[in-house]
Design an enzyme around this catalytic site. Structure first.
Site, mmCIF file in Angstrom:
data_model
loop_
_atom_site.group_PDB
_atom_site.id
_atom_site.type_symbol
_atom_site.label_atom_id
_atom_site.label_comp_id
_atom_site.label_asym_id
_atom_site.label_seq_id
_atom_site.Cartn_x
_atom_site.Cartn_y
_atom_site.Cartn_z
ATOM 1 N N ASP A 1 0.828 -1.209 0.000
ATOM 2 C CA ASP A 1 0.000 0.000 0.000
ATOM 3 C C ASP A 1 0.859 1.255 0.000
ATOM 4 O O ASP A 1 2.054 1.222 0.339
ATOM 5 C CB ASP A 1 -0.946 0.001 1.221
ATOM 6 C CG ASP A 1 -0.188 -0.072 2.544
ATOM 7 O OD1 ASP A 1 0.780 -0.855 2.639
ATOM 8 O OD2 ASP A 1 -0.538 0.663 3.481
ATOM 9 N N GLU B 1 0.213 -1.277 5.682
ATOM 10 C CA GLU B 1 1.271 -0.737 6.553
ATOM 11 C C GLU B 1 1.005 0.730 6.884
ATOM 12 O O GLU B 1 1.198 1.165 8.018
ATOM 13 C CB GLU B 1 2.643 -0.881 5.866
ATOM 14 C CG GLU B 1 3.837 -0.537 6.759
ATOM 15 C CD GLU B 1 4.230 0.925 6.750
ATOM 16 O OE1 GLU B 1 5.087 1.294 7.573
ATOM 17 O OE2 GLU B 1 3.689 1.717 5.950
HETATM 18 C C1 LIG Z 1 21.004 12.277 11.669
HETATM 19 C C2 LIG Z 1 20.619 11.377 10.585
HETATM 20 C C3 LIG Z 1 19.643 12.020 9.622
HETATM 21 C C4 LIG Z 1 19.201 10.997 8.680
HETATM 22 C C5 LIG Z 1 18.012 11.413 7.940
HETATM 23 C C6 LIG Z 1 17.366 10.198 7.410
HETATM 24 C C7 LIG Z 1 16.273 10.594 6.535
HETATM 25 C C8 LIG Z 1 15.311 9.477 6.380
HETATM 26 C C9 LIG Z 1 14.043 10.040 5.891
HETATM 27 C C10 LIG Z 1 12.881 9.517 6.134
HETATM 28 C C11 LIG Z 1 12.784 8.216 6.809
HETATM 29 C C12 LIG Z 1 11.652 8.145 7.765
HETATM 30 C C13 LIG Z 1 10.647 7.114 7.396
HETATM 31 C C14 LIG Z 1 10.927 5.749 7.907
HETATM 32 C C15 LIG Z 1 9.923 4.713 7.426
HETATM 33 C C16 LIG Z 1 8.580 4.987 7.979
HETATM 34 C C17 LIG Z 1 7.475 4.158 7.378
HETATM 35 C C18 LIG Z 1 6.174 4.936 7.532
HETATM 36 O O1 LIG Z 1 5.934 5.852 6.789
HETATM 37 N N1 LIG Z 1 5.341 4.614 8.540
HETATM 38 C C19 LIG Z 1 4.147 5.369 8.849
HETATM 39 C C20 LIG Z 1 2.921 4.494 9.059
HETATM 40 C C21 LIG Z 1 2.947 3.601 10.243
HETATM 41 C C22 LIG Z 1 3.406 2.305 10.071
HETATM 42 C C23 LIG Z 1 3.407 1.424 11.153
HETATM 43 C C24 LIG Z 1 2.954 1.863 12.399
HETATM 44 O O2 LIG Z 1 2.984 1.047 13.449
HETATM 45 C C25 LIG Z 1 2.490 3.168 12.553
HETATM 46 C C26 LIG Z 1 2.486 4.026 11.456
HETATM 47 C C27 LIG Z 1 4.413 6.278 10.026
HETATM 48 O O3 LIG Z 1 3.589 7.196 10.223
HETATM 49 O O4 LIG Z 1 5.392 6.128 10.760
HETATM 50 ZN ZN LIG Z 2 6.615 2.283 4.023
HETATM 51 ZN ZN LIG Z 3 5.075 5.256 4.365
#
Ligand SMILES: CCCCCCCC/C=C\CCCCCCCC(=O)N[C@@H](Cc1ccc(O)cc1)C(=O)O
Ligand SMILES: [Zn+2]
Ligand SMILES: [Zn+2]
Length: 422
Positions: free
Chosen positions: A44, A109
């Protein structure tokens, strides 16, 4: 099945649908004594609208200057297709893995995985499956994203932050807008929200696994930053004040507070009885959900504001990144074989992933895919112009192709270990 015909026809692969739309594959290994692992991805995506300013329609997969544009190219179709394509190639060339492995593809997800990942994890648990490690989405290869860092770094998420969604509401007497009382439900709620924004959660930089990112990368910074990062016992308060200036690095310093919804009133000349707001907090590894809730109560400090926890969980356990950690070392070895100039470091995933539903099956959960993040790319995550270069997509396929073969090693890779068996 027209896509991945070898995967779907191989005797080594067992496929089943879970909760109607999620997929679970079991790829049988020739040595049942080797503990299996799990590759996790999701089907998704979050919504996207071309009118937000996309350079190409978000569901067109249009190619511009070597990049494929589209919602999901980074999150998480790249990894999903990379895993299946790698397995297709391996089976086509007659490869039979020694270590069995699972591939789980969730369908919800982005809505916290309550149907897909939760049911896949339950199914595996019922079968008594224990996993050597899990590899899911999360962190990436950052190149020019961390100020002052010389060269690219592959950050492998060894934990993820916790979560709290809190609803704040206020109820006061309604009335005619020509005779407003001194305080209204909207005003009381706005003041409470303002106190939360003006009083961020405490700086905790250095007290969680985020410390390891900077300690591992210290030698890749120039003076004085390398000295500062090598001596975090002294300088972490100073570094925290620098990191908190930007939203993406502030996320590593503290529990973040985001006001995401605010509702109140239905007509311009009615003072509404009721107003509500939702606040989404991402909990730093050194704090608990309960501590965050206590701080919200003491900061709001107004009995008229009702505070309700809608959904929450503590930060996830920290997986090992040491030289005996099979999963971490296999991912690291695979990254270094492909990208010898990249520095590999453990990191903390600031968002949440489906992998958290599998905590009972292994203590070793890693969140990483070799997607290159250059300056501006982190903003494409759930944002506009999400894209992946064709070259990077090929690298994803190659990464999983090598990783699956590297997992057939019985022991942790020699260079990093004293040879512990799994
Ligand atoms: C100092 C170091 C700096 C490094 C910068 C790194 C940049 C990385 C950029 C973005 C990464 C953040 C995203 C990680 C993956 C997240 C997956 C996601 O979008 N999850 C959602 C939905 C979700 C999923 C599962 C759950 O239990 C709750 C929500 C979210 O809202 O987190
Ligand atoms: Zn994701
Ligand atoms: Zn995501």
């Amino acid at each position: 099945m027209t896509a991945f015909p070898t995967v779907f026809s191989s005797k080594l692969v067992h496929h089943q649908l879970v909760a109607n739309y999620s997929h679970l594959f079991w790829v049988q290994g020739s040595q049942p004594d080797l503990v299996p692992y799990l590759l996790l991805a999701h089907l998704d995506v979050v919504p996207a609208s071309e009118s937000d300013g996309w350079d190409a329609p978000p569901f067109s997969a249009k190619e511009i200057d070597g990049f494929i544009y589209g919602r999901g190219t980074i999150d998480d179709k790249g990894a999903l297709m990379g895993i299946l394509q790698a397995l297709e190639y391996l089976l086509m060339k007659g490869y039979a893995p020694r270590r069995g492995f699972y591939i789980a593809l969730g369908h919800d997800e982005e809505a916290r995985g309550g149907k897909g990942a939760v049911n896949i994890a339950r199914l595996l648990k019922e079968r008594g499956v224990q996993l050597s490690f899990i590899l899911d989405e999360g962190l990436a290869i950052v190149d020019g994203v961390i100020s002052g860092l010389q060269g690219p770094a592959a950050l492998i998420g060894i934990s993820e932050k916790g979560w709290a969604t809190v609803k704040l509401s206020a109820t006061m007497a309604p009335g005619h807008s020509s005779m407003p009382p001194r305080e209204t439900s909207i005003g009381i709620l706005a003041a409470a929200i303002n106190r939360l924004e003006e009083n961020p959660m405490p700086r905790l930089f250095g007290y969680g696994p985020e410390r390891q990112i900077f300690e591992h990368l210290a030698h890749k910074f120039r003076l004085p930053l390398n000295f500062i990062m090598s001596n975090l016992w002294l300088f972490s308060p100073l570094l925290a004040r620098v990191l908190e200036r930007k939203p993406d690095t502030n996320a590593f310093v503290r529990t973040t507070t985001a006001v995401t919804m605010f509702n109140g009133g239905i007509k311009e000349n009615i003072i509404p009885a009721y107003a509500e707001a939702f606040v989404n907090l991402r909990i730093h590894s050194a704090q608990t959900l309960q501590e965050v809730l206590d701080l919200i109560h003491s900061t709001v400090a107004d009995q008229r504001v009702k505070i309700e926890l809608i959904h929450g969980f503590d930060p996830l356990p920290v997986s090992s990144a040491d030289e005996r950690a099979f999963g971490f070392q296999i991912v690291k070895k695979t990254v270094l074989e492909m990208f010898p100039t990249v520095t590999v470091a453990p990191g903390v995933c600031i968002g949440n992933t489906d992998s958290r539903h599998f905590s009972d099956l292994t203590r070793n959960i890693y969140r990483f895919a070799p997607i290159w993040f250059k300056p501006g790319d982190p903003q494409r995550f759930h944002g506009i112009n999400e894209r992946i270069s064709k070259k990077n997509y090929e690298e994803l396929v190659e990464f999983y192709f090598s990783l699956i073969q590297n997992c057939d090693i019985k022991n942790v890779p020699e260079a990093h270990s004293s040879g512990h068996e799994l």
